[in-house]
Enzyme design. Structure first.
Site, mmCIF file in Angstrom:
data_model
loop_
_atom_site.group_PDB
_atom_site.id
_atom_site.type_symbol
_atom_site.label_atom_id
_atom_site.label_comp_id
_atom_site.label_asym_id
_atom_site.label_seq_id
_atom_site.Cartn_x
_atom_site.Cartn_y
_atom_site.Cartn_z
ATOM 1 N N SER A 1 10.920 3.479 14.646
ATOM 2 C CA SER A 1 10.654 4.915 14.836
ATOM 3 C C SER A 1 11.440 5.397 16.053
ATOM 4 O O SER A 1 11.802 4.599 16.934
ATOM 5 C CB SER A 1 9.153 5.114 15.093
ATOM 6 O OG SER A 1 8.903 6.362 15.700
ATOM 7 N N TYR B 1 1.675 3.383 19.842
ATOM 8 C CA TYR B 1 2.537 3.442 18.652
ATOM 9 C C TYR B 1 3.982 3.127 19.052
ATOM 10 O O TYR B 1 4.662 2.326 18.401
ATOM 11 C CB TYR B 1 2.443 4.829 18.013
ATOM 12 C CG TYR B 1 3.293 5.014 16.775
ATOM 13 C CD1 TYR B 1 2.856 4.551 15.532
ATOM 14 C CD2 TYR B 1 4.530 5.652 16.839
ATOM 15 C CE1 TYR B 1 3.640 4.715 14.394
ATOM 16 C CE2 TYR B 1 5.312 5.825 15.715
ATOM 17 C CZ TYR B 1 4.868 5.360 14.489
ATOM 18 O OH TYR B 1 5.652 5.525 13.370
HETATM 19 N N1 LIG Z 1 6.550 9.916 8.544
HETATM 20 C C1 LIG Z 1 7.034 9.845 9.775
HETATM 21 O O1 LIG Z 1 7.149 10.864 10.485
HETATM 22 C C2 LIG Z 1 7.493 8.529 10.343
HETATM 23 C C3 LIG Z 1 8.337 8.551 11.459
HETATM 24 C C4 LIG Z 1 8.770 7.327 11.988
HETATM 25 C C5 LIG Z 1 8.371 6.133 11.425
HETATM 26 N N2 LIG Z 1 7.537 6.148 10.343
HETATM 27 C C6 LIG Z 1 7.131 4.848 9.798
HETATM 28 O O2 LIG Z 1 7.481 4.816 8.418
HETATM 29 C C7 LIG Z 1 6.539 4.002 7.716
HETATM 30 C C8 LIG Z 1 5.969 4.783 6.538
HETATM 31 O O3 LIG Z 1 5.292 5.906 7.059
HETATM 32 P P1 LIG Z 1 4.866 7.147 6.156
HETATM 33 O O4 LIG Z 1 5.007 8.344 7.017
HETATM 34 O O5 LIG Z 1 5.498 7.097 4.837
HETATM 35 O O6 LIG Z 1 3.301 6.864 6.038
HETATM 36 P P2 LIG Z 1 2.233 7.284 4.909
HETATM 37 O O7 LIG Z 1 2.728 8.392 4.066
HETATM 38 O O8 LIG Z 1 0.945 7.479 5.647
HETATM 39 O O9 LIG Z 1 2.152 5.964 4.043
HETATM 40 C C9 LIG Z 1 1.802 4.773 4.681
HETATM 41 C C10 LIG Z 1 1.844 3.650 3.689
HETATM 42 O O10 LIG Z 1 1.517 2.433 4.393
HETATM 43 C C11 LIG Z 1 0.463 1.802 3.693
HETATM 44 N N3 LIG Z 1 -0.349 1.020 4.625
HETATM 45 C C12 LIG Z 1 -0.978 1.437 5.753
HETATM 46 N N4 LIG Z 1 -1.641 0.410 6.328
HETATM 47 C C13 LIG Z 1 -1.409 -0.668 5.538
HETATM 48 C C14 LIG Z 1 -1.840 -2.018 5.577
HETATM 49 N N5 LIG Z 1 -2.641 -2.496 6.549
HETATM 50 N N6 LIG Z 1 -1.413 -2.863 4.606
HETATM 51 C C15 LIG Z 1 -0.611 -2.415 3.607
HETATM 52 N N7 LIG Z 1 -0.187 -1.153 3.510
HETATM 53 C C16 LIG Z 1 -0.586 -0.288 4.460
HETATM 54 C C17 LIG Z 1 -0.289 2.909 2.965
HETATM 55 O O11 LIG Z 1 -0.863 2.440 1.766
HETATM 56 P P3 LIG Z 1 -2.392 2.003 1.540
HETATM 57 O O12 LIG Z 1 -3.251 3.040 2.200
HETATM 58 O O13 LIG Z 1 -2.481 1.962 0.042
HETATM 59 O O14 LIG Z 1 -2.515 0.656 2.148
HETATM 60 C C18 LIG Z 1 0.853 3.847 2.586
HETATM 61 O O15 LIG Z 1 1.450 3.430 1.377
HETATM 62 C C19 LIG Z 1 5.498 3.568 8.753
HETATM 63 O O16 LIG Z 1 5.826 2.297 9.265
HETATM 64 C C20 LIG Z 1 5.641 4.623 9.834
HETATM 65 O O17 LIG Z 1 5.190 4.158 11.097
HETATM 66 C C21 LIG Z 1 7.096 7.317 9.779
#
Ligand SMILES: NC(=O)c1ccc[n+]([C@@H]2O[C@H](COP(=O)([O-])OP(=O)(O)OC[C@H]3O[C@@H](n4cnc5c(N)ncnc54)[C@H](OP(=O)(O)O)[C@@H]3O)[C@@H](O)[C@H]2O)c1
Length: 276
Positions: free
Chosen positions: A168, A181
């Site tokens: 991130s 985080y």
């Molecule tokens: N969106 C942003 O702004 C952003 C920015 C920088 C980095 N990121 C990173 O990108 C990645 C994806 O983020 P996103 O924004 O797409 O999040 P999201 O829409 O909230 O989706 C998160 C995903 O992770 C899964 N998950 C959460 N805890 C888990 C666990 N313990 N075991 C297995 N699966 C788990 C959830 O599925 P279940 O609930 O089915 O387990 C869901 O499929 C993350 O690592 C996040 O930190 C996101």
């Protein structure tokens, strides 16, 4: 599939010299495990990879949501399997690795792991509790490390593998409420470099993607609830808009494909200029 590389030409094999330069971006020879693929960025990755011909293993906790993603991939003519997994639990990760081995046994596909599962929240350092710490470090750092450790042996047997970790912008930049985080994501980037060193001789490339604020359903909700914070964040993104999951797909295809075979240990910031 030849894993032989001519050290003078750098080509994987001579026949590649006659192919389109875009051939190195193909994914149809890969089995790609995407953790956190029931939603958000991981879902976008899984559906895009499947459209590009990859077999996709969908791994997260919510079976119903994963089945929904699988059905959408099958409806589009792709291939996907679901393995319900909590990446915070080593026993689940071991079971995932066994399933991947079973699903890969019929062919010699190249194995790719996307450590994408994660969650984020903004909490002032003075309010952070032990459970917040455990959740962020278990999901992002422990999860990514042990998924890599458990799936790497299959890659090593095949002499080739790719691991992409989700870092991130908060691994490098700072903001109020992002201490734990950010520390977890900095650990993910450091693990990326460390594992790349250890596994480069074994044929495994390890890289990370570092997005800025990306408009998943969850993030849309939190930004909508706090327009002042959204405006402050937006003012730091030089391209002048938030990211979309689709903004990350090209970079993920690059890191998952043969096009990045000489790239390892890097964190690629896909952030609209946030950190530049
Ligand atoms: N969106 C942003 O702004 C952003 C920015 C920088 C980095 N990121 C990173 O990108 C990645 C994806 O983020 P996103 O924004 O797409 O999040 P999201 O829409 O909230 O989706 C998160 C995903 O992770 C899964 N998950 C959460 N805890 C888990 C666990 N313990 N075991 C297995 N699966 C788990 C959830 O599925 P279940 O609930 O089915 O387990 C869901 O499929 C993350 O690592 C996040 O930190 C996101």
């Amino acid at each position: 599939m030849s894993g032989e590389t001519n050290v003078m030409t750098g080509l994987a094999n001579e026949s590649l010299a006659n192919e389109s330069p875009l051939a190195s971006f193909r994914l149809d020879d890969r089995l790609i495990v995407v953790t956190g693929s029931s939603d958000g960025i991981g879902r976008a990755f899984a559906e895009s990879f499947a459209r590009a011909g990859a077999r996709v293993v969908l791994a997260s906790r919510r079976q119903g949501k994963l089945e929904e993603v699988r059905q959408s991939i099958l409806a589009a003519g792709g291939w996907a399997e679901v393995v319900v997994t909590d990446v915070g639990r080593l026993s689940d990760i071991r079971a995932l690795a066994e399933s991947v081995r079973r699903l890969a046994q019929d062919d010699d596909r190249r194995i790719v792991l996307i450590n994408n599962a994660g969650l984020g929240f903004t909490k002032p350092a003075l309010d952070v509790g032990e459970e917040d710490w455990r959740l962020l470090f278990d999901t992002h750092v422990k999860g990514a490390f042990f998924c890599a450790q458990q799936i790497a042996p299959l890659m090593i047997e095949r002499g080739y593998g790719k691991i992409i970790n989700m870092s991130s912008t908060w691994s490098r930049a700072t903001d109020v409420g992002k201490s734990v985080y950010g520390a977890a994501k900095a650990a993910v980037s450091q693990l990326t470099a460390a594992l790349s060193t250890e596994w480069a001789p074994l044929g495994i490339r390890v890289n990370a993607l570092a997005p800025t604020t990306t408009m998943t359903d969850f993030v849309k909700g939190t930004m909508g609830a706090n327009p002042d914070r959204a405006a402050k964040l937006l003012s730091r993104i030089k391209i002048g808009r938030f990211g979309q999951p689709s903004d990350l797909v090209g970079a993920a295809i690059f890191l998952a494909s043969g096009a990045s075979d000489f790239v390892t240990g890097q964190t690629l910031f896909v952030d609209g200029g946030f950190t530049s």
